[in-house]
Write a protein that holds these residues in place. Sequence first.
Motif, mmCIF file in Angstrom:
data_model
loop_
_atom_site.group_PDB
_atom_site.id
_atom_site.type_symbol
_atom_site.label_atom_id
_atom_site.label_comp_id
_atom_site.label_asym_id
_atom_site.label_seq_id
_atom_site.Cartn_x
_atom_site.Cartn_y
_atom_site.Cartn_z
ATOM 1 N N ARG A 1 -2.978 -52.497 14.969
ATOM 2 C CA ARG A 1 -2.454 -51.462 14.080
ATOM 3 C C ARG A 1 -0.958 -51.193 14.262
ATOM 4 O O ARG A 1 -0.297 -50.718 13.334
ATOM 5 C CB ARG A 1 -3.243 -50.155 14.266
ATOM 6 C CG ARG A 1 -3.086 -49.486 15.617
ATOM 7 C CD ARG A 1 -4.145 -48.394 15.812
ATOM 8 N NE ARG A 1 -3.979 -47.684 17.086
ATOM 9 C CZ ARG A 1 -4.366 -48.177 18.255
ATOM 10 N NH1 ARG A 1 -4.926 -49.377 18.334
ATOM 11 N NH2 ARG A 1 -4.200 -47.460 19.357
ATOM 12 N N GLU A 2 -0.390 -51.512 15.425
ATOM 13 C CA GLU A 2 1.028 -51.228 15.667
ATOM 14 C C GLU A 2 1.913 -52.467 15.547
ATOM 15 O O GLU A 2 3.116 -52.409 15.818
ATOM 16 C CB GLU A 2 1.192 -50.602 17.054
ATOM 17 C CG GLU A 2 0.490 -49.254 17.191
ATOM 18 C CD GLU A 2 0.642 -48.658 18.578
ATOM 19 O OE1 GLU A 2 1.159 -49.372 19.467
ATOM 20 O OE2 GLU A 2 0.250 -47.491 18.771
ATOM 21 N N GLY B 1 -1.455 -56.119 11.064
ATOM 22 C CA GLY B 1 -0.743 -54.847 11.149
ATOM 23 C C GLY B 1 -0.095 -54.409 9.850
ATOM 24 O O GLY B 1 0.304 -53.250 9.716
ATOM 25 N N LYS C 1 -3.737 -44.988 10.874
ATOM 26 C CA LYS C 1 -3.377 -45.776 12.056
ATOM 27 C C LYS C 1 -2.943 -44.913 13.244
ATOM 28 O O LYS C 1 -3.049 -45.338 14.393
ATOM 29 C CB LYS C 1 -2.246 -46.761 11.722
ATOM 30 C CG LYS C 1 -2.622 -47.820 10.710
ATOM 31 C CD LYS C 1 -1.468 -48.781 10.459
ATOM 32 C CE LYS C 1 -1.857 -49.836 9.429
ATOM 33 N NZ LYS C 1 -0.768 -50.817 9.189
ATOM 34 N N GLU C 2 -2.462 -43.709 12.966
ATOM 35 C CA GLU C 2 -1.948 -42.858 14.036
ATOM 36 C C GLU C 2 -2.953 -41.805 14.489
ATOM 37 O O GLU C 2 -2.610 -40.934 15.302
ATOM 38 C CB GLU C 2 -0.657 -42.179 13.560
ATOM 39 C CG GLU C 2 0.458 -43.175 13.251
ATOM 40 C CD GLU C 2 1.745 -42.487 12.830
ATOM 41 O OE1 GLU C 2 1.778 -41.245 12.837
ATOM 42 O OE2 GLU C 2 2.714 -43.205 12.506
#
Length: 278
Positions: A232-233, A239, A258-259
Amino acid sequence: MSNIVETVTQDIIDALNNDQLTLPSLPEIALKVRDIAELEDTTINDLTDIIIQDSALTARIIRVVNSPLLRAPQEVKNLPMAVSRLGMNYTSNLAIGLAMEQMFQATSEMIEKRMRALWQLTGTISTWASVLATHTKILPPDEAMLAGLVHRLGALPILAYAEERDDIIQDNITLGKIIDRLHGPLGEAILKKWEFSEDISQIPKLYRKTDRVSDEPDFVGLITLANLIHNREIHAGWGLKEWKDIKLFDQFHLPADKEHVIYNELEEKVKASRAALM
């Protein structure tokens, strides 16, 4: 470069279609475990007697049981305790998955490095899949773990093929493109050869389809999510996917953000548990 990719890709496809491509065999200990686990009258002692023949596998199963992945209420010190704690299905799936590491070996130093990196990657995704399955309580964590370990299995015959081609061994970019193109159908062919169930066999071919929609949550979708969340990052590949457009998150009751703090919490569990599998 494109000509080499096209040529090699077609060579491998032709070899597969003509039954001339050597597909890896399931390790003997994994076959024994699966055979004994499928018998109706099998006992925990029967399964233990098979696994204990492989001391390295025995030690790793005990390590997994004592890891944060399972959090045994008391330390498990021997295989019978481990099998009793896990149960027949979980033990057999774990043993089969861990035994697969035997296939990730090569004679060429360059290919050996790729094999090790591949095993590390599949182990990470496998741990994510198991952690997500435990968190969502939708699919069995043991089968989720096995699903993660087989999702890129199709890279193995490609790497074996590359060992015979000096021009490919030295070209990581070309080899990566060939693997990206072919590991899906080859993985499916391997798993069907091993007589795995359809829900597991289809994973290598379908897990990269983020827009895929199924009637019920399945292992393909879980492995897709495991790859998305793990990456995710990263500002490339997985990503770059827009989570709000992916229906799998709703299907597994996970936030499409995502966060979101839950992913950091789950990642801590993955980091703590991954070492037991690898």
